[in-house]
Design an enzyme around this catalytic site. Structure first.
Site, PDB file in Angstrom:
ATOM      1  CG  HIS A   1       4.757 -45.820 -15.668  1.00 22.79           C
ATOM      2  ND1 HIS A   1       5.005 -47.043 -16.240  1.00 22.79           N
ATOM      3  CD2 HIS A   1       5.490 -45.773 -14.536  1.00 22.79           C
ATOM      4  CE1 HIS A   1       5.875 -47.703 -15.478  1.00 22.79           C
ATOM      5  NE2 HIS A   1       6.182 -46.950 -14.441  1.00 22.79           N
TER       6      HIS A   1
ATOM      7  CB  THR B   1      12.771 -27.345 -12.653  1.00 21.88           C
ATOM      8  OG1 THR B   1      13.759 -26.356 -12.356  1.00 21.88           O
ATOM      9  CG2 THR B   1      11.557 -26.681 -13.273  1.00 21.88           C
TER      10      THR B   1
ATOM     11  CB  CYS C   1      15.693 -66.248 -20.629  1.00 18.45           C
ATOM     12  SG  CYS C   1      16.968 -67.487 -20.756  1.00 18.45           S
TER      13      CYS C   1
ATOM     14  CB  SER D   1      12.402 -46.560  -8.543  1.00 15.20           C
ATOM     15  OG  SER D   1      11.999 -47.730  -9.214  1.00 15.20           O
TER      16      SER D   1
ATOM     17  CB  SER E   1       4.646 -45.173 -10.275  1.00 14.33           C
ATOM     18  OG  SER E   1       5.211 -44.949 -11.537  1.00 14.33           O
TER      19      SER E   1
ATOM     20  CD  GLN F   1       2.208 -53.199 -10.507  1.00 13.95           C
ATOM     21  OE1 GLN F   1       1.177 -53.359 -11.155  1.00 13.95           O
ATOM     22  NE2 GLN F   1       3.368 -52.941 -11.084  1.00 13.95           N
TER      23      GLN F   1
ATOM     24  CG  ASN G   1       5.990 -56.180  -8.958  1.00  9.69           C
ATOM     25  OD1 ASN G   1       6.030 -56.526  -7.785  1.00  9.69           O
ATOM     26  ND2 ASN G   1       7.037 -56.278  -9.753  1.00  9.69           N
TER      27      ASN G   1
END
Lengths: 143, 397
Positions: free
Chosen positions: B202, B238, B325, B72, B200, B180, B152
Site C-alpha cells: 500500500h 491461505t 497529539c 510490519s 509493503s 518507504q 518514513n
C-alpha cells in the site's frame, strides 16, 4: 471523526482569542514540552468577570477547551468561575476523546490560576486548598 | 471541496491497474491455491506469476520471496528469524538505529526482554548513520544489523549498500526495512547486498494488508504464524491472492514510472521546501538532497502540529505531523527527537508526502495555506508571543 461538531466549532471559530494589556488576573498553565500551554486573561469589576481572553499553544481540543471555558466564565461572578470543572467543559463540548481529557483539565486550571493571580495581586484572602493543581502529566513540572 | 492528498507515506491511493489486477481473483478465480482442482490451480498459477514478477523487480530469485500481511509482519519475521538463527550459534546482539519504524523498534524491545542485547546507533542531524558506525558496533556475537532504506517521517536515505558491505565482510546478517523505498527509488537486492528486505504494497499504490519479505537463498526464515504449509512452510494462512496479484501489478507500474516520476516529484518537493522555508523560524527536517523524492518535513516554532493538521484538513489538505497529539502518546516523534529537535519544536512538525498525482498548482495552494494557518496559530500562541517579546529564545533561527 475524532472531535464533536462543538469542538470543531470552538476550534475553528474560537471565542475570546487574544491578550489583554490591563488584565486584572493572568493564569498560565501547561508546558511547551508537553505540547500545550494555556494562558487566560481576566478583567474583573466588583467580583464579576467583565471580560476574558485566552491564548493557547496546543492541539485542537486544547484550543476548543480554552474557548469554551472562557465563554462559560464570561460575565460570571468569581465564585462561579472557581466552580468551573473540567467535566463541565467536556460536557459543554459534547465530549472529548479520552486521551484529550487533560486539555479540559488545563482549561479549568488556567481559569483558577487567573483568579488566584487576581486575589494575590489585590491581597484578597482565599482558601489555598481550592487552588491545588491536579494536572498530572509525565513531563509537566520540567522545563 | 477539492481534496489534496499529500500523506502518501501513510498510505497511497490504489492505481487503476492495481485494482484491476485484483478483481479476477475476487470474482471468478477465487480458488484456494492449495486445492488440487482447476479453480485452485488457476489461483496457484496466479500466485506463482505474481511471485516471479515481484522477484524480478527486486532482482531476486522466485524462491526468495515470502508473502506476508504487510511491512510490519515482514519486519517482525525478519528480525525474529535472524535472532533465532543467531541464538542457535550463541549470537545474541543486534544493531539498529534510532529512527527505525516501530515495527522494528518494538520487535527489538521484545527481543531485548528475551535476552538479546540491542545497540541503537545515534543518528546525525539529518537522521542518517554511517557504515563506519556500524563497523565499530559489530561484535563477535552480533547476529544482525537492521537499518531502514528510507525514513518514513523525514525521508532520509541510509547508506544501505555500504552497511551491507560491512556486514558481509564481518559475516553478520543484514536486513533493511525498505517499506518507504520500494517503488519510489530503484532497488535491487543484489546491488544492495542485503540478506533480507521488507516491503509493503500500500506504500506504492497497491492494496493494504499485503507485503513481502525477501530472504536470500540459503537462509531459512522462522515461521511466526503456524498452520498450513503455505509459503514453503514459513508462513501459514491461505494466500491473499487478489492482494498479491495486485501488489505485483502495482510494483511493476511504480518501478517502471520511477525514471519519469522522480524529476517531477523532486521539483515539487523542492518547491514546497523553498516555499515553506519562507515562513520565519521554520526548519527542514532531514537532508535537502539525500531524501525520498516526495518527502517534505518541516518544523514551525511556536505552534502545535495537530491544530495545524486540522486547519489544513479544513482547507482540503490531508497531511501528517509528528506531534504527540496526533499519535495518542505523550511524546512527539522519536525521529524528530533523534535528530535533535527539542520536544516543543517537534510538536510543531508537518509532513507532506507527494505522489505523482499531485500537481504544481496544488503545491502552490499548499504553500499559501500552510503560511496562513501557521500565522493564524502563532497569533493565538502564548509561546509565540513570548518569543516575539524576547522572553523566550528561538530554537529555530
Amino acid at each position: 471523526m475524532l472531535y464533536s461538531e462543538k469542538v470543531m466549532d470552538h476550534f475553528t471559530n474560537p471565542r475570546n482569542v487574544g491578550t489583554m494589556e490591563d488584565a486584572d488576573g493572568i493564569g498560565e498553565v501547561g508546558n511547551a514540552k508537553c505540547g500545550d500551554i494555556m494562558k487566560i486573561f481576566l478583567k474583573i469589576k466588583n467580583d464579576i468577570i467583565i471580560d476574558v481572553k485566552f491564548s493557547t499553544f496546543g492541539c485542537g481540543s486544547a484550543i476548543a477547551s480554552s474557548s469554551m471555558a472562557t465563554e462559560m466564565i464570561k460575565g460570571k461572578p468569581l465564585s462561579q468561575a472557581l466552580e468551573l470543572t473540567n467535566k463541565a467543559v467536556v460536557e459543554a463540548l459534547d465530549g472529548l476523546p479520552a486521551h484529550k481529557l487533560h486539555c479540559s483539565v488545563l482549561a479549568e486550571e488556567a481559569v483558577k490560576a487567573a483568579v488566584k493571580d487576581y486575589y494575590d495581586r489585590n491581597g484578597i484572602a482565599y482558601d489555598h486548598g481550592k487552588f491545588v493543581q491536579t494536572h498530572d502529566c509525565g513531563h509537566c513540572g520540567e522545563d | 471541496m477539492n481534496r489534496i492528498y499529500v500523506d502518501n507515506a501513510a498510505t497511497t491511493k490504489m492505481s487503476r491497474k492495481a485494482v484491476k489486477a485484483m478483481l479476477p481473483y475476487l470474482e471468478e478465480r477465487y480458488g484456494n491455491p492449495s486445492s488440487l482442482h482447476t479453480a485452485g490451480q488457476l489461483a496457484a498459477e496466479a500466485l506463482f506469476n505474481a511471485r516471479r514478477e515481484i522477484a524480478e523487480r527486486l532482482g531476486a530469485d522466485v524462491k526468495e520471496i515470502y508473502f506476508t500481511s504487510g511491512g510490519s509482519e515482514s519486519d517482525n519475521q525478519a528480525l525474529i528469524s535472524a535472532a533465532e538463527a543467531g541464538a542457535r550459534k550463541g549470537k545474541k546482539h543486534i544493531i539498529s538505529q534510532k529512527t527505525e519504524h516501530h515495527a522494528i523498534l518494538n520487535t527489538l524491545k521484545k527481543l531485548e526482554k528475551q535476552g538479546f542485547e540491542i545497540t541503537l546507533l545515534d543518528v546525525d542531524g539529518e537522521g542518517s548513520i554511517t557504515a563506519e558506525q556500524v563497523r565499530s558496533a559489530i561484535r563477535g556475537d552480533t547476529a544482525l544489523v537492521t537499518t531502514m532504506t528510507a525514513n518514513n517521517e523525514i525521508g532520509t536515505l541510509y547508506p544501505i549498500k555500504e552497511i551491507a558491505e560491512v556486514c558481509r565482510a564481518k559475516g553478520v546478517l543484514f536486513h533493511t526495512d525498505a517499506v518507504q523505498a520500494v517503488g519510489h527509488i530503484p532497488l535491487d537486492v543484489h546491488e544492495i547486498g542485503c540478506d533480507m528486505l521488507s516491503l509493503s504494497a500500500h506504500k506504492f499504490h497497491g492494496p493494504k494488508g499485503v507485503g513481502a519479505l525477501y530472504v536470500r537463498n540459503g537462509l531459512m526464515p522462522s515461521c511466526i504464524i503456524e498452520g498450513g504449509a503455505q509459503e514453503r512452510g514459513r508462513r501459514a494462512g491461505t494466500e491473499n491472492i487478489a492482494g498479491i496479484c495486485s501488489m505485483a501489478a502495482a510494483l511493476n507500474e511504480a518501478a517502471t514510472a520511477i525514471p519519469e516520476d522522480t524529476p517531477k516529484l523532486t521539483a515539487m518537493r523542492d518547491r514546497l521546501i523553498a516555499g515553506l522555508s519562507e515562513i520565519p523560524h521554520s526548519v527542514l527536517n532531514g537532508s535537502t538532497t539525500n531524501r525520498l523524492p516526495g518527502n517534505v518535513n518541516m518544523c514551525f516554532e511556536g505552534i502545535e502540529g495537530e491544530s495545524l493538521l486540522l486547519l489544513l484538513d479544513a482547507k482540503g489538505i490531508c497531511a501528517s505531523s509528528g506531534s504527540a497529539c496526533t499519535s495518542g502518546s505523550l511524546d512527539p516523534s522519536h525521529v524528530l527527537l533523534a535528530i535533535g529537535r527539542p520536544h516543543e519544536v517537534a510538536h510543531g512538525s508537518l509532513r507532506l508526502t507527494l505522489s505523482s498525482e499531485n500537481t504544481p498548482d496544488e503545491v502552490e495552494f499548499i504553500i499559501r495555506s500552510v503560511k496562513e494557518v501557521v500565522e493564524y496559530l502563532r497569533n493565538m500562541s502564548p509561546i509565540w508571543q513570548e518569543l516575539q517579546e524576547g522572553k523566550r529564545n528561538y530554537v529555530i533561527q
